[in-house]
Design a protein around this motif. Structure first.
Motif, PDB file in Angstrom:
ATOM      1  N   LEU A 242       0.828  -1.207   0.000  1.00  0.00           N
ATOM      2  CA  LEU A 242       0.000   0.000   0.000  1.00  0.00           C
ATOM      3  C   LEU A 242       0.862   1.256   0.000  1.00  0.00           C
ATOM      4  N   ILE A 243       1.917   1.274   0.821  1.00  0.00           N
ATOM      5  CA  ILE A 243       2.808   2.439   0.862  1.00  0.00           C
ATOM      6  C   ILE A 243       3.488   2.633  -0.478  1.00  0.00           C
ATOM      7  N   ALA A 244       3.913   1.536  -1.099  1.00  0.00           N
ATOM      8  CA  ALA A 244       4.562   1.637  -2.409  1.00  0.00           C
ATOM      9  C   ALA A 244       3.607   2.232  -3.435  1.00  0.00           C
ATOM     10  N   LYS A 245       2.354   1.820  -3.395  1.00  0.00           N
ATOM     11  CA  LYS A 245       1.358   2.337  -4.338  1.00  0.00           C
ATOM     12  C   LYS A 245       1.103   3.817  -4.096  1.00  0.00           C
ATOM     13  N   GLN A 246       0.941   4.226  -2.833  1.00  0.00           N
ATOM     14  CA  GLN A 246       0.683   5.628  -2.504  1.00  0.00           C
ATOM     15  C   GLN A 246       1.883   6.507  -2.864  1.00  0.00           C
ATOM     16  N   ALA A 247       3.088   6.043  -2.538  1.00  0.00           N
ATOM     17  CA  ALA A 247       4.293   6.831  -2.822  1.00  0.00           C
ATOM     18  C   ALA A 247       4.512   6.962  -4.326  1.00  0.00           C
ATOM     19  N   ALA A 248       4.260   5.881  -5.067  1.00  0.00           N
ATOM     20  CA  ALA A 248       4.438   5.935  -6.522  1.00  0.00           C
ATOM     21  C   ALA A 248       3.492   6.945  -7.149  1.00  0.00           C
ATOM     22  N   ALA A 249       2.259   6.974  -6.655  1.00  0.00           N
ATOM     23  CA  ALA A 249       1.277   7.930  -7.188  1.00  0.00           C
ATOM     24  C   ALA A 249       1.696   9.367  -6.885  1.00  0.00           C
ATOM     25  N   ALA A 250       2.203   9.599  -5.663  1.00  0.00           N
ATOM     26  CA  ALA A 250       2.618  10.951  -5.295  1.00  0.00           C
ATOM     27  C   ALA A 250       3.846  11.390  -6.083  1.00  0.00           C
ATOM     28  N   LEU A 251       4.781  10.490  -6.314  1.00  0.00           N
ATOM     29  CA  LEU A 251       5.977  10.836  -7.086  1.00  0.00           C
ATOM     30  C   LEU A 251       5.641  11.027  -8.561  1.00  0.00           C
ATOM     31  N   GLN A 252       4.667  10.262  -9.055  1.00  0.00           N
ATOM     32  CA  GLN A 252       4.301  10.367 -10.466  1.00  0.00           C
ATOM     33  C   GLN A 252       3.732  11.739 -10.801  1.00  0.00           C
ATOM     34  N   THR A 253       2.985  12.335  -9.866  1.00  0.00           N
ATOM     35  CA  THR A 253       2.424  13.667 -10.111  1.00  0.00           C
ATOM     36  C   THR A 253       3.524  14.718 -10.232  1.00  0.00           C
ATOM     37  N   GLN A 254       4.671  14.481  -9.578  1.00  0.00           N
ATOM     38  CA  GLN A 254       5.777  15.440  -9.632  1.00  0.00           C
ATOM     39  C   GLN A 254       6.713  15.171 -10.807  1.00  0.00           C
ATOM     40  N   THR A 255       6.622  13.992 -11.386  1.00  0.00           N
ATOM     41  CA  THR A 255       7.513  13.637 -12.508  1.00  0.00           C
ATOM     42  C   THR A 255       6.679  13.111 -13.674  1.00  0.00           C
ATOM     43  N   PRO A 256       5.883  13.960 -14.312  1.00  0.00           N
ATOM     44  CA  PRO A 256       4.982  13.494 -15.375  1.00  0.00           C
ATOM     45  C   PRO A 256       5.706  12.928 -16.596  1.00  0.00           C
ATOM     46  N   ASN A 257       6.969  13.307 -16.789  1.00  0.00           N
ATOM     47  CA  ASN A 257       7.710  12.828 -17.966  1.00  0.00           C
ATOM     48  C   ASN A 257       8.473  11.532 -17.704  1.00  0.00           C
ATOM     49  N   HIS A 258       8.313  10.977 -16.529  1.00  0.00           N
ATOM     50  CA  HIS A 258       9.060   9.774 -16.172  1.00  0.00           C
ATOM     51  C   HIS A 258       8.136   8.732 -15.554  1.00  0.00           C
ATOM     52  N   GLU A 259       8.502   7.488 -15.732  1.00  0.00           N
ATOM     53  CA  GLU A 259       7.799   6.387 -15.081  1.00  0.00           C
ATOM     54  C   GLU A 259       8.434   6.131 -13.713  1.00  0.00           C
ATOM     55  N   VAL A 260       7.596   5.922 -12.728  1.00  0.00           N
ATOM     56  CA  VAL A 260       8.068   5.660 -11.370  1.00  0.00           C
ATOM     57  C   VAL A 260       7.909   4.162 -11.080  1.00  0.00           C
TER      58      VAL A 260
END
Length: 405
Positions: A242-260
């Motif tokens: 769950l933490i991995a999923k939440q953190a990935a979503a939060a990082l993805q919003t800050q890095t739209p040009n990259h896959e997390v």
């Protein structure tokens, strides 16, 4: 009266007498019994050794991730398709912490490598631009001095790993706190020396071989620094997926040009455990094949034993021995032969497994199933391959057996 006389001849032999006769008979077989015993020893030792080797391989693989901790996550960033946009130099880690409340520590790494100089001595080093919480996220331990803090953002301070520290030190001129090391045209003041850290295979950088700098100071040695990884350490008793999923979503919003992509150590450990179990089954199958070969040797020896003792079998039956007495005698001989082979094979197998672990640099750990499975399967093989010769001996007709010269 006559029936009573016949029944009195059928005296039950004790287990001790049968065992004694079995040992005497095997001794008279000489080299043939030794060869059959050798086959059983090889088969039994193969089962015991291969089970232990597979177990120790699995333990060693799991130890790779133990020091990293199953509560640690590593986020990596990859460009999307043909997009060539550079990765950001800074991230809002506090926003990630709020999006995933189970996070206890989070830090970002900016990586670069190059020569590090001190008093004319040069070594290649990893330069790690880090945020202040990276120390707890990576479980770094400071032996001397302190680690970097948010107040050091614009300073030329550095914390050095143990292996790097040893490489730059000499008996007459050791590196110490307060010394300055050179990277390109900049001198960095050492404010901390790390304790030697165990190797963590999932970490993007090994602390022992690294020099930690403030993330903002990476522009002094690299014109366009980019965040390469984010290290996350969760609070105790948290759902890591769950933490991995939440953190990935939060990082993805800050890095739209990259896959997390976030690596969850427990998932890798579970996968390696399944792989190790499959490997152990394969090794067990190989040992079982060797053991069956030894069992065929036992059956061959027992069949020859029956052929050479036909007259003895006829005399025993004439004196009142029943079919089951003859069957039990030859069956006990086969089981006795395999029991001796099983015990010798267990000792040899454990010794081989220990030597293999020692040569591989592993810590030897005894697999609980090795001895019971190795010895038990050997006895079953001896019993199985001894049944046919024993039954053949018990079915001989006394008159035909006594005719043999």
């Amino acid at each position: 009266m006559r029936g009573q006389a016949q029944s009195s001849l059928r005296v039950e032999q004790s287990l001790g007498q049968l065992l004694h006769e079995a040992l005497v008979s095997l001794r008279t077989l000489g080299k043939r019994s030794i060869l059959a015993l050798l086959g059983i020893v090889i088969g039994s030792s193969s089962v015991v050794a291969l089970i232990n080797i597979g177990h120790n391989a699995a333990v060693d693989a799991a130890m790779i991730f133990k020091d990293m901790g199953t509560d640690t996550l590593v986020a990596q960033f990859a460009t999307k398709g043909s997009n060539t946009a550079p990765m950001r130099a800074r991230l809002d880690l506090e926003a990630v912490r709020q999006a995933a409340p189970g996070i206890e520590h989070i830090g970002a790494l900016t990586l670069f490598s190059g020569p590090l100089l001190f008093h004319g001595r040069t070594v290649n080093a990893n330069f790690v631009g880090s945020t202040d919480d990276i120390k707890d996220a990576m479980r770094l331990v400071v032996r001397e001095g302190r680690f970097l803090t948010s107040f050091d953002a614009n300073e030329t301070y550095a914390v050095i790993g143990d292996q790097l520290f040893q490489a730059l030190s000499t008996p007459g001129d050791p590196l110490k706190l307060g010394d300055r090391v050179r990277i390109n045209d900049y001198l960095f003041l050492l404010v901390g020396i790390l304790q030697s850290q165990p190797r963590a295979m999932l970490m993007p950088v090994q602390a022992n071989e690294s020099l930690f700098l403030p993330a903002e100071g990476m522009r002094r040695i690299y014109a366009t620094p980019q965040i390469g990884n984010v290290i996350i350490r969760a609070a105790p008793e948290q759902n890591m997926d769950l933490i991995a999923k939440q953190a990935a979503a939060a990082l993805q919003t800050q890095t739209p040009n990259h896959e997390v992509a976030i690596t969850v150590p427990q998932q890798m450990i579970d996968g390696m455990t399944r792989q190790s179990r499959t490997f152990a089954y394969l090794l067990l199958a190989l040992g079982a094949i060797s053991l069956v070969g030894g069992g065929v040797g036992v059956m061959n020896v027992m069949l020859m034993n029956v052929s050479e003792r036909r007259r003895e079998i006829g005399i025993r039956m004439a004196l009142g021995a029943r079919q089951r007495d003859i069957r039990n005698l030859f069956l006990l001989e086969a089981v006795t032969l395999t029991a001796v082979g099983a015990l010798c094979g267990a000792v040899l197998g454990m010794t081989c497994a220990w030597l293999y672990a020692w040569m591989s640099g592993w810590t030897f750990a005894l697999a609980t199933a090795a001895l019971p499975l190795g010895v038990g399967s050997t006895l079953l093989v001896g019993l199985f391959f001894g049944i046919y010769p024993a039954v053949s001996a018990s079915r001989l007709q006394p008159v035909e057996a006594l005719r043999d010269e």
